[in-house]
Design an enzyme around this catalytic site. Structure first.
Site, PDB file in Angstrom:
ATOM      1  N   ASP A  12     -58.317 -84.281  26.966  1.00 26.76           N
ATOM      2  CA  ASP A  12     -57.571 -85.400  27.571  1.00 26.76           C
ATOM      3  C   ASP A  12     -56.635 -86.178  26.634  1.00 26.76           C
ATOM      4  O   ASP A  12     -56.569 -87.411  26.708  1.00 26.76           O
ATOM      5  CB  ASP A  12     -58.549 -86.408  28.219  1.00 26.76           C
ATOM      6  CG  ASP A  12     -59.349 -85.811  29.368  1.00 26.76           C
ATOM      7  OD1 ASP A  12     -59.313 -84.585  29.551  1.00 26.76           O
ATOM      8  OD2 ASP A  12     -60.030 -86.580  30.072  1.00 26.76           O
ATOM      9  N   ASP A  54     -57.207 -84.987  32.527  1.00 24.44           N
ATOM     10  CA  ASP A  54     -57.533 -85.748  33.716  1.00 24.44           C
ATOM     11  C   ASP A  54     -56.359 -85.525  34.662  1.00 24.44           C
ATOM     12  O   ASP A  54     -55.191 -85.642  34.248  1.00 24.44           O
ATOM     13  CB  ASP A  54     -57.632 -87.235  33.328  1.00 24.44           C
ATOM     14  CG  ASP A  54     -58.912 -87.890  33.798  1.00 24.44           C
ATOM     15  OD1 ASP A  54     -59.825 -87.195  34.255  1.00 24.44           O
ATOM     16  OD2 ASP A  54     -58.987 -89.129  33.691  1.00 24.44           O
ATOM     17  N   HIS A  56     -55.687 -86.565  38.445  1.00 23.67           N
ATOM     18  CA  HIS A  56     -56.202 -87.208  39.645  1.00 23.67           C
ATOM     19  C   HIS A  56     -55.184 -87.279  40.777  1.00 23.67           C
ATOM     20  O   HIS A  56     -53.991 -87.489  40.533  1.00 23.67           O
ATOM     21  CB  HIS A  56     -56.609 -88.651  39.323  1.00 23.67           C
ATOM     22  CG  HIS A  56     -57.719 -88.777  38.333  1.00 23.67           C
ATOM     23  ND1 HIS A  56     -58.852 -88.000  38.365  1.00 23.67           N
ATOM     24  CD2 HIS A  56     -57.880 -89.633  37.271  1.00 23.67           C
ATOM     25  CE1 HIS A  56     -59.660 -88.370  37.378  1.00 23.67           C
ATOM     26  NE2 HIS A  56     -59.095 -89.344  36.682  1.00 23.67           N
ATOM     27  N   SER A  62     -62.150 -93.076  41.162  1.00 24.11           N
ATOM     28  CA  SER A  62     -62.374 -93.850  39.933  1.00 24.11           C
ATOM     29  C   SER A  62     -61.410 -95.027  39.803  1.00 24.11           C
ATOM     30  O   SER A  62     -61.536 -95.841  38.890  1.00 24.11           O
ATOM     31  CB  SER A  62     -62.233 -92.950  38.698  1.00 24.11           C
ATOM     32  OG  SER A  62     -60.874 -92.646  38.449  1.00 24.11           O
ATOM     33  N   HIS A  73     -54.700 -93.929  36.703  1.00 22.45           N
ATOM     34  CA  HIS A  73     -54.292 -93.238  35.472  1.00 22.45           C
ATOM     35  C   HIS A  73     -54.264 -91.741  35.730  1.00 22.45           C
ATOM     36  O   HIS A  73     -54.955 -91.241  36.624  1.00 22.45           O
ATOM     37  CB  HIS A  73     -55.280 -93.545  34.334  1.00 22.45           C
ATOM     38  CG  HIS A  73     -56.656 -93.055  34.628  1.00 22.45           C
ATOM     39  ND1 HIS A  73     -57.556 -93.763  35.388  1.00 22.45           N
ATOM     40  CD2 HIS A  73     -57.289 -91.897  34.301  1.00 22.45           C
ATOM     41  CE1 HIS A  73     -58.678 -93.092  35.504  1.00 22.45           C
ATOM     42  NE2 HIS A  73     -58.552 -91.934  34.859  1.00 22.45           N
ATOM     43  N   LYS A  98     -59.096 -81.520  35.589  1.00 21.31           N
ATOM     44  CA  LYS A  98     -60.368 -82.010  36.151  1.00 21.31           C
ATOM     45  C   LYS A  98     -60.136 -83.324  36.888  1.00 21.31           C
ATOM     46  O   LYS A  98     -59.121 -83.989  36.673  1.00 21.31           O
ATOM     47  CB  LYS A  98     -61.399 -82.202  35.033  1.00 21.31           C
ATOM     48  CG  LYS A  98     -61.014 -83.291  34.055  1.00 21.31           C
ATOM     49  CD  LYS A  98     -61.980 -83.332  32.886  1.00 21.31           C
ATOM     50  CE  LYS A  98     -61.534 -84.290  31.817  1.00 21.31           C
ATOM     51  NZ  LYS A  98     -61.540 -85.701  32.216  1.00 21.31           N
ATOM     52  N   GLU A 105     -65.651 -88.133  40.526  1.00 14.97           N
ATOM     53  CA  GLU A 105     -65.260 -88.433  39.149  1.00 14.97           C
ATOM     54  C   GLU A 105     -65.632 -87.225  38.299  1.00 14.97           C
ATOM     55  O   GLU A 105     -66.578 -86.493  38.622  1.00 14.97           O
ATOM     56  CB  GLU A 105     -65.983 -89.706  38.657  1.00 14.97           C
ATOM     57  CG  GLU A 105     -65.738 -90.072  37.198  1.00 14.97           C
ATOM     58  CD  GLU A 105     -64.263 -90.324  36.855  1.00 14.97           C
ATOM     59  OE1 GLU A 105     -63.457 -89.389  37.002  1.00 14.97           O
ATOM     60  OE2 GLU A 105     -63.942 -91.433  36.417  1.00 14.97           O
ATOM     61  N   ALA A 133     -61.744 -89.734  25.687  1.00 16.12           N
ATOM     62  CA  ALA A 133     -62.166 -90.751  24.752  1.00 16.12           C
ATOM     63  C   ALA A 133     -63.602 -90.429  24.320  1.00 16.12           C
ATOM     64  O   ALA A 133     -64.371 -89.884  25.100  1.00 16.12           O
ATOM     65  CB  ALA A 133     -62.133 -92.137  25.426  1.00 16.12           C
ATOM     66  N   CYS A 137     -65.094 -88.899  28.111  1.00 14.52           N
ATOM     67  CA  CYS A 137     -64.844 -87.491  28.402  1.00 14.52           C
ATOM     68  C   CYS A 137     -65.239 -86.570  27.262  1.00 14.52           C
ATOM     69  O   CYS A 137     -65.704 -85.450  27.493  1.00 14.52           O
ATOM     70  CB  CYS A 137     -63.387 -87.304  28.818  1.00 14.52           C
ATOM     71  SG  CYS A 137     -63.052 -88.189  30.372  1.00 14.52           S
TER      72      CYS A 137
HETATM   73 ZN   LIG Z   1     -59.825 -90.344  35.032  1.00 13.23          ZN
END
Ligand SMILES: [Zn+2]
Length: 197
Positions: A12, A54, A56, A62, A73, A98, A105, A133, A137
Site C-alpha cells: 500500500d 487499497d 476501494h 471503512s 481514501h 484489496k 474491509e 501502514a 495493513c
Molecule cells: Zn482502506
C-alpha cells in the site's frame, strides 16, 4: 528439498497514504528510497515482487460516511489510489488490489485476494515485507503470511505507522515478531542479495 524462493511484498505505498494524501501516514513517503533499493536488488536477482494496493469503491464500508473509521481514501481509479510517484514498480511485478468490495474491509493483502495462491504458485516460501501502514495493513498482511506458512522478514526501516494511539506501530512490530516474523533492515537484505551499497 529445493530452496523456497524469496519474494518481496510491498504494502500500500499509495498517494493517499503519503503526506498530502487523504489518509496520510506522517513521513510515509520517507520509506520510498529505501524500498526502491530493495526493489532494485530483487529485480537484479530476478526474484518475484508483489505490490498490494487499497482499491476501494466510493461507498466502501471503512469510510466515515458509511459508519467506518476512515476518511474516504484509495478510491479505485482515482489519483489517490495510485502508487507513490517515486515508487519503482517493475514491469513484471504483480499488483494485488484489496478492499474492492463495498461491504468488506481488507487490511491484509491476503484478504479476499489471490495473493497466497500466487505466492505459492511461484514457489515462494519466504517473503520480505515493507510498506504502509505498520499498524494496519503491514501488520495484518504479515500475520496472514505467517498463518499461510510463509517465513516473513519485516523490513523495519521500510515501514511507517499511523499511531492513532502512541506506540501502535511498536506494538504491531512486536506482535508480528512474537508470531514468528523476523525483523530485518534493508541494508541486510541488500547484503544477502549480494548488492552491498
Ligand atoms: Zn482502506
Amino acid at each position: 528439498m529445493t530452496a523456497a524462493l524469496k519474494a518481496l511484498v510491498v504494502v500500500d505505498v499509495q498517494r493517499d497514504f503519503c503526506p498530502g494524501g487523504a489518509l496520510a501516514v506522517a513521513h510515509g513517503d520517507e520509506i520510498v528510497p529505501r524500498l526502491n533499493a530493495v526493489i532494485e536488488a530483487f529485480e537484479r536477482a530476478s526474484l518475484p515482487m508483489f505490490f498490494t494496493r487499497d482499491w476501494h469503491p466510493p461507498n466502501h464500508i471503512s469510510f466515515k460516511a458509511l459508519g467506518g473509521r476512515w476518511p474516504p481514501h484509495c478510491v479505485m481509479e482515482t489519483r489517490g489510489a495510485e502508487f507513490h510517484p517515486m515508487l519503482e514498480v517493475p514491469m513484471g511485478a504483480v499488483v494485488v488490489s484489496k478492499g474492492s468490495r463495498a461491504d468488506a474491509e481488507a487490511y491484509s493483502g491476503f484478504q479476499g485476494t489471490d495473493l497466497e495462491r500466487r505466492l505459492k504458485d511461484s514457489g515462494v516460501g519466504e517473503i520480505v515485507i515493507g510498506g504502509l501502514a505498520t499498524d494496519y495493513c503491514v501488520k495484518e498482511s504479515a500475520l496472514d503470511a505467517l498463518a499461510a506458512g510463509l517465513k516473513v522478514d519485516v523490513l523495519e526501516d521500510c515501514v511507517m505507522g499511523v499511531d492513532l494511539q502512541e506506540g501502535d506501530s511498536e506494538r504491531a512490530l512486536r506482535r508480528v515478531e512474537e508470531s514468528g516474523a523476523r525483523p530485518v533492515q534493508s541494508a541486510q537484505v541488500l547484503r544477502q542479495l549480494g548488492h552491498d551499497l
